[in-house]
Design a protein around this motif. Sequence first.
Motif, PDB file in Angstrom:
ATOM      1  N   VAL A  74      -2.146 -50.423   7.510  1.00 16.51           N
ATOM      2  CA  VAL A  74      -2.184 -48.972   7.441  1.00 16.51           C
ATOM      3  C   VAL A  74      -0.752 -48.479   7.591  1.00 16.51           C
ATOM      4  CG1 VAL A  74      -3.009 -46.846   8.482  1.00 16.51           C
ATOM      5  CG2 VAL A  74      -4.503 -48.848   8.402  1.00 16.51           C
ATOM      6  N   THR A 126       1.764 -45.350   7.843  1.00 16.67           N
ATOM      7  CA  THR A 126       1.724 -43.940   8.232  1.00 16.67           C
ATOM      8  C   THR A 126       3.136 -43.367   8.270  1.00 16.67           C
ATOM      9  OG1 THR A 126       1.878 -44.463  10.587  1.00 16.67           O
ATOM     10  CG2 THR A 126      -0.325 -44.331   9.634  1.00 16.67           C
ATOM     11  N   GLU A 157       0.927 -40.208  13.779  1.00 13.11           N
ATOM     12  CA  GLU A 157      -0.198 -40.515  12.907  1.00 13.11           C
ATOM     13  C   GLU A 157      -0.800 -41.879  13.240  1.00 13.11           C
ATOM     14  OE1 GLU A 157       2.409 -37.614  10.714  1.00 13.11           O
ATOM     15  OE2 GLU A 157       2.719 -39.421  11.915  1.00 13.11           O
ATOM     16  N   GLN A 158       0.030 -42.810  13.693  1.00 11.76           N
ATOM     17  CA  GLN A 158      -0.481 -44.130  14.046  1.00 11.76           C
ATOM     18  C   GLN A 158      -1.530 -44.026  15.143  1.00 11.76           C
ATOM     19  OE1 GLN A 158       2.614 -46.938  15.004  1.00 11.76           O
ATOM     20  NE2 GLN A 158       2.737 -47.619  12.898  1.00 11.76           N
ATOM     21  N   VAL A 217      -4.987 -43.011  13.779  1.00  9.75           N
ATOM     22  CA  VAL A 217      -5.762 -43.875  12.879  1.00  9.75           C
ATOM     23  C   VAL A 217      -6.251 -45.138  13.566  1.00  9.75           C
ATOM     24  CG1 VAL A 217      -4.523 -43.041  10.840  1.00  9.75           C
ATOM     25  CG2 VAL A 217      -3.710 -45.083  12.026  1.00  9.75           C
ATOM     26  N   ARG A 274       4.789 -48.205   9.995  1.00  6.77           N
ATOM     27  CA  ARG A 274       5.338 -46.901   9.606  1.00  6.77           C
ATOM     28  C   ARG A 274       6.290 -47.069   8.436  1.00  6.77           C
ATOM     29  NH1 ARG A 274       8.788 -44.855  13.130  1.00  6.77           N
ATOM     30  NH2 ARG A 274       8.763 -46.536  14.672  1.00  6.77           N
ATOM     31  N   GLU A 285       1.930 -39.359   3.000  1.00  6.33           N
ATOM     32  CA  GLU A 285       0.544 -39.807   2.970  1.00  6.33           C
ATOM     33  C   GLU A 285       0.360 -41.072   3.808  1.00  6.33           C
ATOM     34  OE1 GLU A 285      -1.721 -38.787  -1.150  1.00  6.33           O
ATOM     35  OE2 GLU A 285      -0.299 -40.435  -1.201  1.00  6.33           O
ATOM     36  N   MET A 286      -0.894 -41.353   4.138  1.00  8.02           N
ATOM     37  CA  MET A 286      -1.255 -42.647   4.684  1.00  8.02           C
ATOM     38  C   MET A 286      -1.697 -43.550   3.541  1.00  8.02           C
ATOM     39  SD  MET A 286      -3.425 -41.674   8.110  1.00  8.02           S
ATOM     40  CE  MET A 286      -4.411 -40.426   7.274  1.00  8.02           C
ATOM     41  N   ARG A 303      -5.443 -44.073  -0.374  1.00  8.10           N
ATOM     42  CA  ARG A 303      -4.315 -43.219  -0.007  1.00  8.10           C
ATOM     43  C   ARG A 303      -4.824 -41.814   0.254  1.00  8.10           C
ATOM     44  NH1 ARG A 303      -0.171 -42.872  -4.892  1.00  8.10           N
ATOM     45  NH2 ARG A 303       0.812 -41.408  -3.430  1.00  8.10           N
ATOM     46  N   ARG A 320      -4.635 -38.247   3.392  1.00  2.95           N
ATOM     47  CA  ARG A 320      -4.168 -37.680   4.661  1.00  2.95           C
ATOM     48  C   ARG A 320      -5.283 -37.583   5.705  1.00  2.95           C
ATOM     49  NH1 ARG A 320       0.812 -34.911   3.790  1.00  2.95           N
ATOM     50  NH2 ARG A 320       1.351 -34.736   1.578  1.00  2.95           N
ATOM     51  N   VAL A 374      -7.985 -39.021   8.032  1.00  2.45           N
ATOM     52  CA  VAL A 374      -8.352 -40.288   8.666  1.00  2.45           C
ATOM     53  C   VAL A 374      -9.838 -40.582   8.495  1.00  2.45           C
ATOM     54  CG1 VAL A 374      -8.452 -41.535  10.852  1.00  2.45           C
ATOM     55  CG2 VAL A 374      -6.492 -40.099  10.341  1.00  2.45           C
TER      56      VAL A 374
END
Length: 502
Positions: free
Chosen positions: A434, A436, A441-442, A445, A460, A467-468, A480, A482, A484
């Motif tokens: 993942v 981020t 953000e990490q 998620v 990261r 985006e993630m 892909r 935003r 979660v």
Amino acid sequence: MAPDVLVVGAGPTGLATACGLLRQGVSVRVVDRAEGPAVTSRANFLHARGSEVLDRLGALRELPEESLRAMMITTYLGDRPIASLRFGDPGLRTAAPPMVVSQARVEAALRDRLAELGAAVEWGSTLVDLQQDSTGVTAVLGTGESVRTGWVVGCDGAGSVTRRLAGIGFPGVRISERYLLADLHIDWDLDRSGTTGWVSPAGMIGAMPMPSPNADLWRLIAYDPAEGGVKPSEREIVERFRRIVPERTGRSDARIRDATWVSLFTVHRRLAEVYRRGRVLLAGDAAHVHAPFGGQGMLTGLGDAENLAWKLGLIVNGRADESLLDSYEAERRPLATQVLRGTTAVTKVNIAAGPVGRFLRDRLLVPVLNLPWVQRWATYSASQLWVSYRRGPLGTARLTREPRPGDRVPDLHCVCPDGAVSRLYAELRGRFAVLTPGAEEQGGVASVQRRPGKHVVFLRYVDDRREMWLVRPDGHLAWRGRDVSLLERWLTTALSTGRAKR
């Protein structure tokens, strides 16, 4: 203890499959009917996609340094050069550019990695029978040993015993073209910076430099129509090369001293009806076989192995439903079909016998190969870096920004949870990743671990992407966005149904 998976065949495909499974904590036994490792092989070219697979498995090792970079293919008509095709680095941040390296050496690197992961090949072990039920497979080896396992993966080549015992058809054709192969010590002044080929009314012949201390070892391949169906002896093959080389190349200065290896083959074009029957799966040449031109055989097999290993590993670990395996055939069999078509077309060009076919090849097609854009296209096409699963059950064909789900993701620089800068492929290690934009953000998620568990790593970006991204263990984009919750939904749906959408 009974292994989770029995891998039949210790070529590149079988070894890569085993390494991929072991990285996920799956117990594996690898058996092969041969008495020991091969010392040489027909395959001696590895494109960029293959290097990436080995890199993700931790098996690339010193292969780039040991290989040759004979990336120029020069074609002659008589003594006149008519085309030069350069295979270069596709420029897509690959693990290594195309390499001239024996399949035997690739296998050795994979066996070293297999040993590091705690397994070894059991040589002289032939599969003679298998019976499967709802909970597993009972395989019988030539020694009389009965092996109970959850799954069997047949990587045992074109004559696959696994495929036959599973009752899977292998339709196709055996083409009448026969080729001679030999690794020969030759005294001549041919340029070793590339491969040289000659087109002749008598048939094509090619010479590729091989790694050797004295820089005098060459791999020769020559079209040789079967004469009465009689198989020549090794000595006769060498003598035939001594006659063919000056006849077809005009090089009277070539002195063939001796051979380190000789072989011959007849082209087959076959594709397994299915890649799975119950708990038995096929990969590599056991699933598809074609002409060797273009170096696509080992490359396609390594791609099969990586695709299958991460999916089967999740299933064995209880993190995915068996339906995920449906995506293996759905993603890989169309590619094999495309490779079969491409190699068949190249074969027809190489052996064009009639005057019209030779004119089209020598006067029209071959000169086109000198165009720069054609050379760039040839490099990219042969590399298989273009392979995408966007039209498969885990991808999406809808128009979005590239890469789209199913596409290959470049080997991006990334930041690990401990702050160290690394590469995406080095961190996958058989896991989802993942990606981020930042540490905040990490934290948001972390809930996605509920489905894949330890088979996911959080990274990261080092750039300003917002985006993630969810990247599959084989380096293809899974999702892909935003949101979660949509990321969690993708994982739950894909791992429980084998599809991106219900």
